[in-house]
Scaffold this active site. Structure first.
Site, mmCIF file in Angstrom:
data_model
loop_
_atom_site.group_PDB
_atom_site.id
_atom_site.type_symbol
_atom_site.label_atom_id
_atom_site.label_comp_id
_atom_site.label_asym_id
_atom_site.label_seq_id
_atom_site.Cartn_x
_atom_site.Cartn_y
_atom_site.Cartn_z
ATOM 1 N N CYS A 176 7.354 -1.470 -1.906
ATOM 2 C CA CYS A 176 8.319 -2.564 -2.022
ATOM 3 C C CYS A 176 9.558 -2.311 -1.168
ATOM 4 C CB CYS A 176 8.713 -2.793 -3.472
ATOM 5 S SG CYS A 176 9.608 -1.418 -4.248
ATOM 6 N N GLU A 216 0.823 -1.209 0.000
ATOM 7 C CA GLU A 216 0.000 0.000 0.000
ATOM 8 C C GLU A 216 0.855 1.256 0.000
ATOM 9 O OE1 GLU A 216 -0.113 2.050 2.868
ATOM 10 O OE2 GLU A 216 -0.307 0.788 4.645
ATOM 11 N N ARG A 257 0.574 -2.080 12.307
ATOM 12 C CA ARG A 257 -0.108 -3.074 11.476
ATOM 13 C C ARG A 257 -0.540 -2.498 10.122
ATOM 14 N NH1 ARG A 257 -0.762 -7.442 14.538
ATOM 15 N NH2 ARG A 257 -2.175 -8.422 13.054
ATOM 16 N N HIS A 292 12.450 -0.861 -8.068
ATOM 17 C CA HIS A 292 11.897 -1.949 -7.273
ATOM 18 C C HIS A 292 13.037 -2.586 -6.497
ATOM 19 C CE1 HIS A 292 9.189 -5.101 -6.035
ATOM 20 N NE2 HIS A 292 9.906 -6.049 -6.626
ATOM 21 N N ASP A 298 10.364 -12.014 -2.876
ATOM 22 C CA ASP A 298 9.807 -10.685 -3.135
ATOM 23 C C ASP A 298 8.424 -10.587 -2.496
ATOM 24 O OD1 ASP A 298 8.947 -8.274 -4.111
ATOM 25 O OD2 ASP A 298 9.231 -8.756 -6.228
#
Length: 289
Positions: free
Chosen positions: A67, A37, A62, A106, A121
């Site tokens: 990435c 997110e 939480r 990434h 990943d």
């Protein structure tokens, strides 16, 4: 790091010795518990690549993350558990433009076990759920599709077998782009199968802080993540994505089935984030219509 608290966050209560079987189990648990997110961007918070801050966000509060946050923290966990792990950088393939994205766009992990390397990943939106052995042309199949790695010089290419129209529609919805002709590489003429490249990477080890500029760029200029809030969570048999005001649920099977509904109010979005993704925000989320 409080390892027990982290493992509780991902609902993992099994063996943690540094074996391939345990890596697979921890990897899957992470993807089923922690969403990808970008909500911090749309709550006015800067994402800083500091492991303690990321730990507090993902484990204590939480939340999920990008990435950089997810794979950076996962690498720290693996090292705490005795795994040999390193962070490497990747460039995602953009099929509309038929080009690769930014360097350091990434990040992912390469884990060494028993003399073999595995690509791990937990920071991808809708790709593989189990680590992939770092070897050329060996097919790896899980619920999300069939993958392989190709090697050219020192560059590795992650590819996925071109899928059905319904599965492609799912990915287009996930990444918010329209299907376009081309964008496939590695046509296997012997079997008439086509492979689509997802990203490329080398094995050069990176530090998490090396991704700072790319992370800042993502927050300000990324064609999706800087524009609207995104939250994606893997399910046991599918994937659920909240993007802007659209909530899409996909179920895997012989065919991928999809259902999409519009979330009309900001309260509807916050309720879905809380009840479906387990994400509670402590700042106002800005949604652009």
């Amino acid at each position: 790091m409080d390892v027990k608290r982290y493992l509780s966050r991902i609902r993992y209560h099994g063996d943690t010795r540094p074996t391939l079987e345990n890596l697979r189990a921890i990897h899957l648990a992470h993807m089923l518990a922690v969403p990808f997110e970008n909500l911090s961007i749309h709550c006015g918070d800067e994402i800083v690549l500091d492991l303690q801050l990321i730990y507090n966000k993902i484990v204590v509060k939480r939340r999920g993350g990008l990435c950089y946050e997810l794979n950076g923290l996962f690498s720290w966990l693996l090292k705490q558990l005795g795994f040999s792990s390193k962070i490497v950088s990747a460039q995602g393939y953009r099929p509309l433009l038929e080009v690769y994205g930014r360097e350091m766009g990434h990040c992912l992990n390469v884990v060494s076990i028993g003399g073999e390397d595995w690509v791990a990943d937990v920071g991808n939106m809708c790709l593989f759920r189990a680590p992939i052995r770092l070897t050329e042309d060996q097919e790896h199949t899980d619920v999300t599709g069939t993958y392989r790695l190709r090697l050219e010089g020192d560059m590795w290419f992650l590819q996925r077998l071109k899928r059905s129209a319904s599965a492609t529609k799912l990915e287009n919805a996930c990444y918010k782009f329209k299907a376009a002709p081309g964008g496939t590489q590695g046509n296997d003429m012997a079997s008439s199968r086509q492979w689509v490249t997802k990203y490329k990477f080398t094995l050069q080890e990176r530090e998490l802080q090396d991704f700072g500029k790319a992370c800042n760029w993502t927050q300000q200029f990324h064609h999706v993540f800087s524009v609207q809030p995104v939250c994606v969570l893997h399910l046991a048999d599918g994937l659920i994505t909240c993007m802007g005001r659209e909530l899409t649920t996909a179920r895997y099977g012989i065919r991928v089935t999809m259902a999409t509904r519009r979330l009309e109010s900001d309260d509807d979005i916050l309720k879905v984030l809380r009840d479906t993704f387990g994400v509670k925000l402590d700042k106002h989320l800005v949604i652009k219509d």
